[in-house]
Design an enzyme around this catalytic site. Structure first.
Site, mmCIF file in Angstrom:
data_model
loop_
_atom_site.group_PDB
_atom_site.id
_atom_site.type_symbol
_atom_site.label_atom_id
_atom_site.label_comp_id
_atom_site.label_asym_id
_atom_site.label_seq_id
_atom_site.Cartn_x
_atom_site.Cartn_y
_atom_site.Cartn_z
ATOM 1 N N LYS B 75 0.853 -1.190 0.000
ATOM 2 C CA LYS B 75 0.000 0.000 0.000
ATOM 3 C C LYS B 75 0.889 1.241 0.000
ATOM 4 O O LYS B 75 1.964 1.237 0.624
ATOM 5 C CB LYS B 75 -0.883 -0.035 1.247
ATOM 6 C CG LYS B 75 -1.956 1.042 1.316
ATOM 7 C CD LYS B 75 -2.831 0.840 2.563
ATOM 8 C CE LYS B 75 -3.910 1.891 2.688
ATOM 9 N NZ LYS B 75 -4.778 1.653 3.859
ATOM 10 N N SER B 150 -9.751 1.725 2.973
ATOM 11 C CA SER B 150 -8.878 2.501 2.134
ATOM 12 C C SER B 150 -7.873 1.663 1.326
ATOM 13 O O SER B 150 -7.318 2.150 0.341
ATOM 14 C CB SER B 150 -8.093 3.496 2.996
ATOM 15 O OG SER B 150 -7.231 2.808 3.868
ATOM 16 N N SER B 174 -9.850 -0.783 7.067
ATOM 17 C CA SER B 174 -9.248 -0.528 5.751
ATOM 18 C C SER B 174 -8.584 -1.723 5.094
ATOM 19 O O SER B 174 -8.262 -1.675 3.908
ATOM 20 C CB SER B 174 -8.230 0.610 5.856
ATOM 21 O OG SER B 174 -8.895 1.847 5.821
#
Lengths: 483, 471
Positions: B75, B150, B174
Site C-alpha cells: 500500500k 482505504s 481498511s
C-alpha cells in the site's frame, strides 16, 4: 511615596534545562553543541512520514535525579502528550511533552540571602519535553534559516509556584538551580548558550492583598542578571499602570537586553491553543519504586548538605563553606585535600587564596589544576610542623611545586634551603646584625616608637632569606631592644 | 498462472515447473493489461525482475528465504527506501522515502519481491478508494463498483491476480472491508503485533499493517514474517511470536460467539445476513458450540472512532507543511502562506474534513465533551469486548452491512459512508485481531465477507478458523 512601600511583586519562574544526554530525547541523533547546522538530523528529527519516537532512558534518569534533589514526588505512571502548534523549526508540528502527568511534582528549592535567611520556593512540577529547532532571522538578508540540530534535544521544564517576591530572590533561585543541575550533571547550566532558559510570570498587587494581580509572562532573558532587570522593569511598569488606572493585560512580553525594557509580544487572545492530547506513539512510562531507590542511592551529596557538614563538622566559617560548595568540582578538590590533613580551615584558605588566584591568572577551572590534593596536604603539614612559614609555603614552595609536581613539598623546601631557622644562636646573629645596622631606628624605638619592631622583623627576614622563625625572632628582637 | 496459494507456487518452484522470474514477468504483464483497475500507482518492474533472477539463483543454491516466490505489492503508505511514497496524496507527490518500513525489511529478508506500490484512499482515509488523489480503483469483479477502502488497490490487485498478495493498513476496517468487497482474505493483527515503523500514520493508536491474500494460509505465512517486536516502534509488543499454522486441531470444539440481533437487523443486506446464518449453521453441523452474545455499543462505535482518529490525524498530518519535504505551494510568499497554501492545495477534501474535525475535538473548551468522552467510550467498549471474548474463542460477525457499492453511491453522505465501518471499527477501537474472509455471494454474484474477532494475540486461531470455514 515609593512603589515598594505600597505594592508587592509576585513572581513564578519557568526554567527550561537542556539535559546532558549524548543523544536526543526520542532518537539516537547526537546532541553535540556547535555541530554544523542540520547535521544531527535523522529521519526522526526531521519528522519524516512513518517515523516514530523512541524514548532515551537516560532522560528519565536525569529528570528523576533532579526531582529527588528538589524534594519532589516522583510519578509512577507517566503519559507523554503532544503539544501542537505550527512553526518552521518544529518538524512534526508538535512537541512531545508531558501535560497532566509531570514526572516530578510538589517539591521545593531552598534559597538563602546574604544574611543566611532561608526561604523555600515551591516547585509545582518538573516535566519532560523535547526542544524545538532554531530559527535564525539575522544571517541572511532575505530568508530565515532553520537549524534542526536542537530539535528533539531533551529538556526538563521546572515550574515554580508564585513564591518569589523580589528580583533578588529570583536571582538566588536561579543561581541555586544552576548550581544544582551542575552538581547533578543534569545540565551544563549555561544560560548564554541557552542550555538553561527562563521565563518569568510577574504580577503586582497592593501590599497585603490576598488575590493575585494580572499575570504577565516575560520571555527572552539569557542571563540571571537580565531576568532580574526584566523583573525590576515590570515592577515599575505594572505599578505605573495601577497608579494611573491603566489596564494591565494578560500577555506575553519580550525582554530587550539593550534597552532593559519589556515589549508586548502577543495577547492572551492570540495565545496558542496547544490541543494537548496523549501521545499515541509512546506507551505509558512506568517509574518504579525500585528505580527511584536506585537513583536515590546514586545521588551525590548536595550543596546544602555539604554546607551543613562543612560548617558543623569541619568548623568552617559559613562564608568558606558557601564558597566551596558553589560547585561540585571545587568540593571534590577540597575533599581531596582533606584526605591528607585535618586542618580544614587551612585547606579552605589554600583554595580561596593561592589556588584561586593561580586558576584566575591562567584562566583554568579547578578540574585543570595541576597539583593533586595531597600536595596541598603536604604544604599544610610543612607549615604546621613549623619547618616553613606560611609565607614561604605560598610564595616559594607552592610555585616550585607547580614547576615540579613530582617532588614532595618537604624535599623542595630542603633543596631550596627554605627550611625555617629556629635555632637561637643563628637567629641571634641575624638580630644583632640588624640592630647594628640601624642605630637611629633603635634609638627611635627606645624613645617609644615600638611599632618599628615590624621593620626590624622584616630586615631579619630579608637577610635570612625568609627562613627565620618569626616567633623566635620576635622574642629575640624584643629581648635585645628592650635591654 | 493462477495460483491459489503460496504453497502451490513453492511446490511448483521446487519442482522446477515455474521460476520466480517467469512468475514476476507474468504479474508485470497482468498489471499492464489491467491498467484500468488503477490498483498500482507505481510498478518497480526492473528492480523486481532483478530480484527475481537473484532469488531463482538462491533457490537453485538452496539458500532462499521463507517467502521466496512471493510477489507482493505494498500500500502506498508504507515506506520503501529509495522509492516514492505518497499516501495517495498530492502533498507527497514525488516524495521519496529515505528508509524502509520494518515490514518491508522483513519481507525482503525472506526473499519476497515487492513489485510496486498500491493505490488507496488519501492518507488511508476512506471506505471506497474514491478519495485517492490519483483516481479511484475499480473493483475487478464489477468495474462499476468500488473495491472498498482505504486499501482498495491492495484488495483489487489480489482479486485481479496482479500480484500474489499485498500489504494493507487497517485503522477502522481498511484491510477487512476491501478484502470483503473483493472476495479476498484480510487480516488486521492485534494492535502492537506488527511494527508501525515506516507506516505513514493516520491514527497512531488504531493503525495496523496486515496482509490481503487469496487464502488464510498465505496470510499466515506473511503475518509470521512481518509480525513481532520492533525496537523502532515503542507501541509494538514484546510478547514472543507463536508459530502460526493456520490450522485448527482436529476434533477441537470451538466456542463461537455470535450476535443474534444482527440476523434480524434490516439495515444489513439480506444476503449478508443469510451468509452469516449459513456460517453459523455450518459451524453447528461440524460440532462447534455457538454462544449467543450481546454487544450494546454499536451506536457509539462510529462516533467514538471518528472523534479519536481525526484527533490523532489532525496532529499526525501537521508535519506535512511544505517546509522540509513534500509539496510547497509555488504561491507561498511567507511562512503563514506556505502553510495555508501548501496544505490547502496539497490535501484532498476528505483529509481536510478530518483534520478540521480532529482539530475541533481537541480544542480548548471542547476536549472533554468530545475527545475525553470518546476515550471513555473506548475503555468501555474494550472492557465489553474482553468480557464477551472471555466466554468464547472468537466472535463471528459480518465484515460489512453491504456488498461492494457503485461509485458515487455513498459519496454525498459522509455519515452513510462512515457507517460502512460499523462492524470493523470495533477491533481497532479495542485493539483486538480480526480477519475478514469470503463466505458466499449476493444475488449479483458479489462476494460477502464474514469477520472473526479474537482475543489479543490469537491471530493463529482466526487464521485457522477462516481456513476451516472455507474448506
Amino acid at each position: 511615596m515609593k512603589f515598594e512601600d505600597k505594592y508587592e511583586i509576585v513572581i513564578g519562574l519557568e526554567v527550561h534545562a537542556q539535559l546532558q544526554t549524548l543523544s536526543k530525547a526520542f532518537s539516537a541523533d547526537s546532541t553535540e553543541f556547535g555541530a554544523s547546522p542540520n547535521t544531527c538530523v535523522s529521519v526522526i528529527t526531521l519528522g519524516h512520514p512513518g517515523t516514530l519516537p523512541k524514548l532515551n532512558e537516560k532522560v528519565v534518569e536525569l529528570a528523576v535525579k533532579l526531582g529527588l534533589a528538589t524534594n519532589c514526588q516522583i510519578r509512577e505512571v507517566n503519559r507523554f502528550a503532544r503539544k501542537n502548534y505550527f512553526y518552521a523549526d518544529l518538524p512534526k508540528g508538535y512537541q512531545i511533552s508531558q501535560f497532566d502527568t509531570p514526572i516530578c511534582y510538589d517539591g521545593y528549592i531552598t534559597i538563602k540571602d546574604d544574611a543566611g535567611n532561608a526561604k523555600n520556593i515551591r516547585l509545582e512540577r518538573i516535566h519532560l519535553e523535547e526542544d524545538a529547532g532554531k530559527s535564525i532571522h539575522d544571517q541572511d538578508p532575505f530568508d530565515s534559516l532553520i537549524d534542526l540540530n536542537r530539535a528533539g534535544v531533551a529538556l526538563v521544564e521546572m515550574v515554580s509556584r508564585p513564591d518569589i517576591s523580589s528580583s533578588q530572590e529570583a536571582g538566588l533561585y536561579l543561581t541555586e538551580i544552576r548550581k544544582l543541575v551542575r552538581y547533578l550533571d543534569v545540565c551544563d547550566g549555561n544560560m548564554e548558550e541557552g542550555s538553561l532558559r527562563c521565563d518569568a510570570n510577574i504580577s503586582v498587587r497592593l501590599k497585603g492583598a490576598t488575590e493575585l494581580g494580572t499575570k504577565v509572562e516575560v520571555k527572552n532573558m539569557n542571563s540571571i542578571r537580565n531576568v532580574q532587570r526584566a523583573i525590576e522593569f515590570e515592577f515599575q511598569r505594572q505599578c505605573n499602570c495601577l497608579e494611573t488606572g491603566e489596564t494591565i493585560y494578560q500577555e506575553t512580553r519580550n525582554f530587550d537586553a539593550v534597552s532593559g525594557e519589556t515589549r508586548s509580544m502577543r495577547s492572551k487572545e492570540m495565545a496558542h491553543d496547544y490541543r494537548y492530547f496523549p501521545e499515541p506513539d509512546l506507551p505509558p512510562l512506568i517509574v518504579s519504586e525500585a528505580y527511584i531507590d536506585k537513583i536515590k542511592s546514586e545521588l551525590p551529596e548536595l550543596p546544602e548538605a555539604l554546607f551543613q557538614k562543612f560548617v558543623k563538622q569541619y568548623g568552617l566559617p559559613e562564608y568558606d563553606a558557601y564558597w566551596i560548595t558553589e560547585d561540585k568540582a571545587t568540593v571534590a578538590y577540597f575533599l581531596q585535600i582533606i584526605k591528607h590533613t585535618e586542618d580544614y580551615k587551612a585547606a579552605a584558605n589554600w583554595m580561596m587564596g593561592k589556588i584561586r588566584s593561580y586558576l584566575n591568572e591562567k584562566g583554568l577551572s579547578i578540574e585543570k589544576f595541576p597539583l593533586g590534593g595531597e600536595k596541598i596536604g603536604e604544604l599544610i603539614a610543612l607549615v604546621k610542623s613549623g619547618k616553613v612559614s606560611n609565607t614561604v609555603a605560598s610564595e616559594n614552595i607552592f610555585p616550585a611545586l607547580l614547576e615540579n609536581p613530582i617532588k614532595s613539598a618537604a624535599v623542595l623546601a630542603e633543596e631550596k634551603n627554605l627550611i625555617q631557622q629556629s635555632d637561637e644562636s643563628a637567629l641571634s646573629a641575624w638580630v644583632d646584625q640588624v640592630i647594628a645596622k640601624f642605630p637611629e631606628k633603635v634609638a627611635e624605638y627606645k624613645g617609644g616608637k615600638v611599632g618599628l619592631i615590624g621593620m626590624f622583623m622584616g630586615e631579619v627576614m630579608k637577610i635570612s632569606g625568609g627562613k627565620a622563625d618569626p616567633k623566635v625572632t620576635t622574642r629575640l628582637l624584643k629581648e635585645k631592644l628592650d635591654a | 498462472m493462477n495460483y491459489a496459494s503460496l504453497d502451490a507456487i513453492r511446490t511448483d518452484l521446487a519442482a522446477g515447473k515455474v521460476s520466480v522470474t517467469s512468475l514476476t514477468e507474468f504479474y508485470l504483464r497482468q498489471i499492464k493489461e489491467n491498467k484500468d483497475i488503477n490498483a498500482f500507482l507505481e510498478v518497480f518492474a526492473e528492480e523486481a525482475l532483478q530480484s527475481a533472477r537473484l532469488i531463482d539463483q538462491k533457490i537453485a543454491e538452496g539458500k532462499a528465504g521463507k517467502l521466496a516466490g512471493l510477489v507482493i505489492g505494498i500500500k502506498d503508505n508504507i515506506c520503501f527506501k529509495g522509492h516514492k511514497v505518497t499516501a495517495s496524496s498530492k502533498i507527497l507527490e514525488n516524495f521519496e522515502s529515505q528508509y524502509s518500513a520494518t515490514v518491508v525489511e522483513r519481507l525482503l529478508a525472506e526473499d519476497a519481491i515487492i513489485i510496486g506500490r498500491l493505490n488507496c484512499d488519501e492518507f488511508a482515509m476512506g471506505s471506497s478508494n474514491e478519495k485517492s488523489a490519483y483516481g479511484p480503483v475499480l473493483n475487478p469483479l464489477d468495474k462499476t463498483r468500488v473495491p472498498g477502502g482505504s486499501s482498495g488497490g491492495s484488495a483489487a490487485a489480489v482479486a485481479a491476480n496482479l500480484c500474489h498478495a499485498t500489504l494493507g493498513s487497517d485503522t477502522g476496517g481498511s484491510i477487512r472491508q476491501p478484502a470483503a468487497f473483493c472476495g479476498t482474505v484480510g487480516l488486521k493483527p492485534t494492535y502492537g503485533r506488527v511494527s508501525r515503523w515506516g507506516l505513514i500514520a493516520y491514527a497512531s493508536s488504531f493503525d495496523q499493517i496486515g496482509p490481503i491474500t487469496r487464502c488464510a494460509e498465505d496470510a499466515a505465512a506473511i503475518y509470521s514474517v512481518i509480525a513481532g517486536f520492533d525496537p523502532n516502534d515503542a507501541t509494538s509488543s514484546s510478547k514472543p511470536l507463536k508459530p502460526c499454522k493456520a490450522k485448527i486441531e482436529e476434533n477441537k470444539v470451538l466456542k463461537v460467539a455470535y450476535l443474534p440481533d444482527l440476523l434480524q437487523n434490516e439495515s444489513i443486506k439480506k444476503e449478508v445476513r443469510d451468509a452469516y446464518q449459513n456460517a453459523l449453521n455450518t459451524l453447528k453441523e461440524r460440532g462447534h458450540e455457538l454462544v449467543e452474545a450481546r454487544f450494546d455499543y454499536f451506536d457509539y462505535l462510529v462516533p467514538a472512532y471518528y472523534v479519536l482518529t481525526t484527533a490523532e490525524a489532525s496532529s499526525n498530518l501537521s508535519r506535512f507543511d511544505g517546509i522540509r519535504y513534500g509539496r510547497r505551494s509555488p504561491n507561498a510568499v511567507d511562512l503563514d502562506s506556505a502553510y495555508k497554501k501548501s496544505r490547502s492545495e496539497g490535501f484532498g477534501r476528505e483529509v481536510k474534513n478530518r483534520i478540521m474535525l480532529g482539530t475541533f475535538v481537541l480544542s480548548a473548551g471542547f476536549y472533554d465533551a468530545y475527545y475525553g468522552k470518546a476515550q471513555k467510550v473506548r475503555r468501555k467498549v474494550t472492557d465489553a469486548m474482553n468480557d464477551l471474548l472471555s466466554g468464547c474463542d472468537l466472535l463471528l460477525i459480518p465484515t460489512t452491512p453491504d456488498t461492494a457499492f457503485r461509485f458515487g453511491e455513498n459519496s454525498d453522505d459522509p455519515i452513510k459512508m462512515y457507517l460502512q465501518d460499523i462492524f470493523t471499527v470495533q477491533a481497532n477501537i479495542t485493539g483486538h485481531p480480526a480477519i475478514s474472509f469470503p463466505f458466499g455471494n449476493d444475488e449479483k454474484g458479489l462476494p460477502i465477507g464474514l469477520q472473526a474477532v479474537g482475543k489479543y494475540f490469537e491471530e493463529d486461531l482466526l487464521l485457522g478458523f477462516s481456513a476451516m470455514l472455507k474448506a
